[in-house]
Design a protein around this motif. Sequence first.
Motif, PDB file in Angstrom:
ATOM      1  N   ARG A 171      75.365  56.216  16.653  1.00 64.20           N
ATOM      2  CA  ARG A 171      74.965  55.626  15.382  1.00 64.20           C
ATOM      3  C   ARG A 171      74.965  56.716  14.331  1.00 64.20           C
ATOM      4  O   ARG A 171      74.324  57.750  14.496  1.00 64.20           O
ATOM      5  CB  ARG A 171      73.578  54.999  15.493  1.00 64.20           C
ATOM      6  N   SER A 172      75.710  56.471  13.251  1.00 60.95           N
ATOM      7  CA  SER A 172      75.797  57.459  12.176  1.00 60.95           C
ATOM      8  C   SER A 172      74.589  57.296  11.262  1.00 60.95           C
ATOM      9  O   SER A 172      74.554  56.436  10.388  1.00 60.95           O
ATOM     10  CB  SER A 172      77.101  57.270  11.385  1.00 60.95           C
ATOM     11  N   THR A 173      73.581  58.101  11.475  1.00 63.81           N
ATOM     12  CA  THR A 173      72.371  58.004  10.677  1.00 63.81           C
ATOM     13  C   THR A 173      71.646  59.345  10.731  1.00 63.81           C
ATOM     14  O   THR A 173      72.076  60.272  11.413  1.00 63.81           O
ATOM     15  CB  THR A 173      71.459  56.872  11.222  1.00 63.81           C
ATOM     16  N   PHE A 174      70.577  59.452   9.974  1.00 63.64           N
ATOM     17  CA  PHE A 174      69.740  60.643  10.015  1.00 63.64           C
ATOM     18  C   PHE A 174      69.120  60.755  11.401  1.00 63.64           C
ATOM     19  O   PHE A 174      68.969  59.771  12.110  1.00 63.64           O
ATOM     20  CB  PHE A 174      68.649  60.540   8.948  1.00 63.64           C
ATOM     21  N   ASN A 175      68.767  61.963  11.782  1.00 63.74           N
ATOM     22  CA  ASN A 175      68.176  62.176  13.101  1.00 63.74           C
ATOM     23  C   ASN A 175      66.940  63.048  12.963  1.00 63.74           C
ATOM     24  O   ASN A 175      67.035  64.243  12.700  1.00 63.74           O
ATOM     25  CB  ASN A 175      69.190  62.832  14.039  1.00 63.74           C
ATOM     26  N   PHE A 176      65.785  62.419  13.138  1.00 65.71           N
ATOM     27  CA  PHE A 176      64.538  63.167  13.066  1.00 65.71           C
ATOM     28  C   PHE A 176      64.352  64.079  14.275  1.00 65.71           C
ATOM     29  O   PHE A 176      63.413  64.873  14.306  1.00 65.71           O
ATOM     30  CB  PHE A 176      63.355  62.197  12.977  1.00 65.71           C
ATOM     31  N   GLY A 177      65.216  63.959  15.266  1.00 63.44           N
ATOM     32  CA  GLY A 177      65.094  64.774  16.463  1.00 63.44           C
ATOM     33  C   GLY A 177      65.319  66.248  16.232  1.00 63.44           C
ATOM     34  O   GLY A 177      64.955  67.074  17.077  1.00 63.44           O
ATOM     35  N   TYR A 178      65.930  66.621  15.097  1.00 61.91           N
ATOM     36  CA  TYR A 178      66.151  68.031  14.808  1.00 61.91           C
ATOM     37  C   TYR A 178      64.937  68.700  14.187  1.00 61.91           C
ATOM     38  O   TYR A 178      64.885  69.921  14.082  1.00 61.91           O
ATOM     39  CB  TYR A 178      67.364  68.187  13.879  1.00 61.91           C
ATOM     40  N   MET A 179      63.964  67.918  13.760  1.00 63.71           N
ATOM     41  CA  MET A 179      62.753  68.499  13.180  1.00 63.71           C
ATOM     42  C   MET A 179      61.968  69.253  14.256  1.00 63.71           C
ATOM     43  O   MET A 179      61.914  68.838  15.406  1.00 63.71           O
ATOM     44  CB  MET A 179      61.877  67.394  12.584  1.00 63.71           C
ATOM     45  N   LYS A 180      61.392  70.365  13.871  1.00 62.22           N
ATOM     46  CA  LYS A 180      60.653  71.218  14.787  1.00 62.22           C
ATOM     47  C   LYS A 180      59.155  71.031  14.564  1.00 62.22           C
ATOM     48  O   LYS A 180      58.599  71.514  13.573  1.00 62.22           O
ATOM     49  CB  LYS A 180      61.041  72.683  14.585  1.00 62.22           C
ATOM     50  N   PRO A 181      58.472  70.330  15.449  1.00 59.21           N
ATOM     51  CA  PRO A 181      57.067  69.990  15.198  1.00 59.21           C
ATOM     52  C   PRO A 181      56.101  71.137  15.452  1.00 59.21           C
ATOM     53  O   PRO A 181      56.368  72.057  16.218  1.00 59.21           O
ATOM     54  CB  PRO A 181      56.807  68.851  16.185  1.00 59.21           C
ATOM     55  N   MET A 182      54.962  71.038  14.764  1.00 62.08           N
ATOM     56  CA  MET A 182      53.780  71.827  15.072  1.00 62.08           C
ATOM     57  C   MET A 182      52.760  70.860  15.653  1.00 62.08           C
ATOM     58  O   MET A 182      52.539  69.786  15.102  1.00 62.08           O
ATOM     59  CB  MET A 182      53.196  72.458  13.801  1.00 62.08           C
ATOM     60  N   PHE A 183      52.148  71.226  16.785  1.00 55.10           N
ATOM     61  CA  PHE A 183      51.175  70.367  17.451  1.00 55.10           C
ATOM     62  C   PHE A 183      49.802  71.018  17.423  1.00 55.10           C
ATOM     63  O   PHE A 183      49.687  72.235  17.616  1.00 55.10           O
ATOM     64  CB  PHE A 183      51.552  70.149  18.922  1.00 55.10           C
TER      65      PHE A 183
END
Length: 339
Positions: A171-183
Amino acid sequence: MENLTSQPADISGLGPDISFVIAAYNAGDTIEAAIQSALDQQGVTLEVIVVDDRSSDETIQLVETIAATDPRVRLLTLEQNLGPGGARNAGIETAAGRWIAVLDSDDVIRSERAACMMCRAEAANATIAVDNLDVAYMDGRQMETMFPEEFLEERPVLTLEDFISSNILFRSTFNFGYMKPMFRRDFLDNEGLRFREDIRIGEDYILLASALAAGGLCVIEPKPGYVYNIREGSISRVLEIHHVEGMMRADQEFLSHYALLPAAMDAQQARSRSLRLAHNFLTLVEDIKRRSIIGALKTTIRDPAVLGHLRMPIAVRLKRLRDAMFAPAANTGVKRQIS
């Protein structure tokens, strides 16, 4: 594991605001810049934990040199290669910070990033924070911001539904999976959350998905603070069937552990279908390479949708699939090797 090379910089007994965990595997060319960018954070107390995952280059020596002059840097060396998930977990276990931030050994962060994310999270009483990214190409192309800031300003909170929906293959869309979280560290501990160590692709995705499914509130900082480096000529990751199988297995266990609301479940079902299609497509590619007519027929009968992906050259389709799993859609290089 061997002992840490130095003690945490904090002497109050309260611990620093943030622990940066850097898993390093043959990162001699980039590790110094990654560490320095963490040390340059303004407005927060911090420690940097570098976990060496059995490097064979000069990574350990470089980190030891930095740690000898800055007590905020600690080195943990592993007795066996654990992969990114295992290495990060080892770092988390030794971390003293209230917040845990993962930094890849070939990336850097801007000096205001940690304070901006922490302030936004604590103002909302959130347990997770993510931010925008800049994608830096080492082949001379201009740096690109992954998400328009106004796009993220309209989404102050990352929901599980949106996160899963952006991680559907093909699916050609944005991917939030590349964001690097702080927990927040206490949230990870209370929910028993760590990186999966049995997969080496998708361990980032399943941890954040699990944290959101567990009720974690995740705020989004629209400004880019993380710089995601793309290096031309780095060692290619080869997408193999067992990688997809690992992600499918992780998703199945995720579904068995968490009850999803209808919108998130719809997104998850679409993601599951895309993983099955990816698996069958890779199987078909192997059938074609082996000139196995019977195998190819069985694969197409099992999932006729794979035929649609033969409308373009296999090499092109494979590259698009690799890009969807390993690197930003605009990337024509390769991000990093699997440790």
